[in-house]
Design an enzyme around this catalytic site. Sequence first.
Site, mmCIF file in Angstrom:
data_model
loop_
_atom_site.group_PDB
_atom_site.id
_atom_site.type_symbol
_atom_site.label_atom_id
_atom_site.label_comp_id
_atom_site.label_asym_id
_atom_site.label_seq_id
_atom_site.Cartn_x
_atom_site.Cartn_y
_atom_site.Cartn_z
ATOM 1 N N ASP B 93 0.863 -1.174 0.000
ATOM 2 C CA ASP B 93 0.000 0.000 0.000
ATOM 3 C C ASP B 93 0.903 1.228 0.000
ATOM 4 O O ASP B 93 2.136 1.126 -0.001
ATOM 5 C CB ASP B 93 -0.958 -0.022 1.193
ATOM 6 C CG ASP B 93 -0.230 0.139 2.510
ATOM 7 O OD1 ASP B 93 1.017 0.281 2.505
ATOM 8 O OD2 ASP B 93 -0.895 0.126 3.555
ATOM 9 N N SER B 94 0.300 2.420 0.020
ATOM 10 C CA SER B 94 1.108 3.637 -0.135
ATOM 11 C C SER B 94 1.401 4.313 1.193
ATOM 12 O O SER B 94 2.112 5.312 1.237
ATOM 13 C CB SER B 94 0.341 4.626 -1.015
ATOM 14 O OG SER B 94 -0.816 5.051 -0.311
ATOM 15 N N GLY B 95 0.835 3.796 2.266
ATOM 16 C CA GLY B 95 0.981 4.476 3.546
ATOM 17 C C GLY B 95 -0.027 5.584 3.738
ATOM 18 O O GLY B 95 -0.142 6.142 4.828
ATOM 19 N N GLY B 96 -0.771 5.914 2.681
ATOM 20 C CA GLY B 96 -1.750 7.002 2.766
ATOM 21 C C GLY B 96 -2.758 6.755 3.884
ATOM 22 O O GLY B 96 -2.965 7.607 4.750
ATOM 23 N N PHE B 97 -3.344 5.581 3.870
ATOM 24 C CA PHE B 97 -4.357 5.268 4.875
ATOM 25 C C PHE B 97 -3.785 5.374 6.285
ATOM 26 O O PHE B 97 -4.396 5.953 7.183
ATOM 27 C CB PHE B 97 -4.916 3.864 4.632
ATOM 28 C CG PHE B 97 -5.983 3.486 5.605
ATOM 29 C CD1 PHE B 97 -7.269 3.995 5.484
ATOM 30 C CD2 PHE B 97 -5.708 2.637 6.665
ATOM 31 C CE1 PHE B 97 -8.262 3.660 6.391
ATOM 32 C CE2 PHE B 97 -6.697 2.295 7.585
ATOM 33 C CZ PHE B 97 -7.972 2.804 7.451
ATOM 34 N N ASP B 147 -2.217 8.443 -1.953
ATOM 35 C CA ASP B 147 -3.514 9.100 -2.110
ATOM 36 C C ASP B 147 -3.931 9.765 -0.807
ATOM 37 O O ASP B 147 -3.316 9.553 0.226
ATOM 38 C CB ASP B 147 -4.574 8.059 -2.500
ATOM 39 C CG ASP B 147 -4.723 6.995 -1.422
ATOM 40 O OD1 ASP B 147 -3.713 6.656 -0.768
ATOM 41 O OD2 ASP B 147 -5.834 6.489 -1.215
ATOM 42 N N GLN B 189 -10.751 7.900 -5.421
ATOM 43 C CA GLN B 189 -11.375 8.372 -4.182
ATOM 44 C C GLN B 189 -12.736 8.999 -4.507
ATOM 45 O O GLN B 189 -13.310 8.699 -5.560
ATOM 46 C CB GLN B 189 -10.441 9.368 -3.478
ATOM 47 C CG GLN B 189 -9.175 8.715 -2.891
ATOM 48 C CD GLN B 189 -9.460 7.852 -1.671
ATOM 49 O OE1 GLN B 189 -10.555 7.836 -1.130
ATOM 50 N NE2 GLN B 189 -8.446 7.072 -1.254
ATOM 51 N N GLY B 216 -10.902 4.613 0.232
ATOM 52 C CA GLY B 216 -11.853 5.433 0.976
ATOM 53 C C GLY B 216 -13.188 4.768 1.236
ATOM 54 O O GLY B 216 -14.148 5.426 1.624
ATOM 55 N N HIS B 335 -6.947 -20.907 10.898
ATOM 56 C CA HIS B 335 -8.353 -21.215 10.591
ATOM 57 C C HIS B 335 -9.030 -20.064 9.851
ATOM 58 O O HIS B 335 -9.702 -20.280 8.836
ATOM 59 C CB HIS B 335 -9.130 -21.542 11.863
ATOM 60 C CG HIS B 335 -10.598 -21.632 11.599
ATOM 61 N ND1 HIS B 335 -11.162 -22.737 11.002
ATOM 62 C CD2 HIS B 335 -11.604 -20.732 11.761
ATOM 63 C CE1 HIS B 335 -12.460 -22.519 10.834
ATOM 64 N NE2 HIS B 335 -12.754 -21.302 11.284
#
Lengths: 370, 370
Positions: B93-97, B147, B189, B216, B335
């Site tokens: 991922d981009s680290g944005g979140f 983003d 987005q 988003g 599991h």
Amino acid sequence: MPVKITVEKEEKYTRARLGKLSTPHGEVETPIFMPVGTQATVKTMTPEEVHQTGGRLILSNTYHLYLRPGHDLVREAGGLHKFMNWHGPILTDSGGFQVFSLGPLRTITEEGVTFRSHIDGSKHLFTPEKVMEIEQALGADIAMAFDECAPYPCDKEYAIAALERTTRWAERCKKVHNRKDQALFGIIQGGVFNDLRERSAKELLAMDFPGYGIGGLSVGEPKDLMYDVLDHLIPLMPKDKPRYLMGVGSPDCLIEGVIRGVDMFDCVLPTRIARNGTVFTHKGKLTVRNAEFARDFRPMDEQCDCYACQNYSRAYIRHLIKADEILGIRLTTIHNLHFIQQLMENIKDAIRQDRLLQYRQEFLQHFNLG
Amino acid sequence: MPVKITVEKEEKYTRARLGKLSTPHGEVETPIFMPVGTQATVKTMTPEEVHQTGGRLILSNTYHLYLRPGHDLVREAGGLHKFMNWHGPILTDSGGFQVFSLGPLRTITEEGVTFRSHIDGSKHLFTPEKVMEIEQALGADIAMAFDECAPYPCDKEYAIAALERTTRWAERCKKVHNRKDQALFGIIQGGVFNDLRERSAKELLAMDFPGYGIGGLSVGEPKDLMYDVLDHLIPLMPKDKPRYLMGVGSPDCLIEGVIRGVDMFDCVLPTRIARNGTVFTHKGKLTVRNAEFARDFRPMDEQCDCYACQNYSRAYIRHLIKADEILGIRLTTIHNLHFIQQLMENIKDAIRQDRLLQYRQEFLQHFNLG
């Protein structure tokens, strides 16, 4: 006899011996190192992983299982083997070492030991009869008698009292133990006093247990004292019964114990130090969580063929441990158990070739005991 | 193109599709669920175990790896695949979140996001250019553009500003991304506003990325709103590019997402709830650490053929978790990932047979969403 040792070879130059220990859950080679599965699990590992590292017989702790989840629950589950999905043999200790280690939380009388749970402070009484009830409910292949483990240092008077009580408790254990698919081993006490060890051995041998633990060693005494006790005690023990040195598992002590005639060992050391980020290598211990290994892309031990060393670098394992990722201590645990089991394989090979003293020298030449 | 989707079948009655996603580290089937390996490890698991549960493509987190152990170190190690011993494809991922989730610890400007590390409070700046440097150093097969992920709820004005910035940042990412063996995906987005989603899609599609994330969503909005966005957005997306719905992984949302044409999903849910002692079963969630399971000797899910359910009881797993034994959360994690991957297999079978809507009904008939 549910458990029996067959000695297949005695080494020429030492008391070391190769054997087969038969149990209701299969036969294992001796000398053997037993990984410790305190709470019905060898910490961080599946049973298959324990087996892959070379583990064939594991130890579990009566004291811990009695408190949690409870021996009745384990019996309902079909016994410890089924509960934890370990199909090989199991040995349970008697809880003696644990309850005596509780210090101010316990009081000893002739009847038994009253103690408070380290989990919730609740009050409990372990008598020899109670411990036999628990161990029979757990259903290990080998149960240890309830003994009094004297601390080190300890004056002779106390050591005598503890060994006498151990003998009386061993008699009480034997009297109530009746599970036919489980062997009850006696435990020899006597501290670091050779005359007391001799007396304890004589009293317990008279009861004809199918195997014997050597208790009360590796409790803080200098290694030379332990070796001296083994030198004097083991020649007094029967050749046709397994000899189990309790609580010993450092590489040098394993070699020295085998040299003196020990067949069985257990210790939390390899798994415990693994969880602190320390591993065995052929050069000695290495604390892989240290900053110096942050960019070290070599395996933990370059001579090791375990899963961890074949696939992961020191840098990666250090990262995992620093980031509190469970895979880190899984890998160090796999490695340390593999290391110890590989050592036992090498020891057995050396006995086969009557070169155990030479092997000790070769091993210690590289392995830094510091 | 390093990463390409080949659609092999479109379902008759929904927008669901079966495909093959080719990457520098092999081909995987879609729709696919990606387990999350935040810190270069899927928590508690070895790569082999991830593979055994059916995991074929994993996600790792740029924000976390940048902070610890650092992207330079991972590059020195030979890249993320080698560092963590995962031989299949990886998406970062981009680290944005993550940085937007830091709340008061971060400030956003046109240049990028200044934030303080959650580990040691140190100050850092993520710009689109910096994130590309990091993701290219990590060397995943798929990198996500940096983003701005707007929260829910969020007013339209803010959502517009975030989508406009996301477009400008996507351009900056594209400009500096030059690693030929890595695909850069754009992220659409626009919050829960269908007109903004349309605008974001139009702007990003014009840049011709090899694949698109839908960002988003799954940030707290009602599921119906998410489904509505997907219903309107996905028909605007190209058929020949992979569509990745970010952060979604509950069983019902996976089915609904596939029905609406999603190819890729990721979520920490199955692994996170596993570590809290909660597992999926065909009847719904079950909190195996609860007291009611103390003497329940059935497997977690009686219809499951995973390693945990084949070998261990609820009682044993509850014991392990209560006793803080790592094997407990290893088994619940195995599991849950197996459960989700098996669900994806069932979804693919249903698409093959043009009966996905029927499968959804059958699944939800038994699975309690409570």
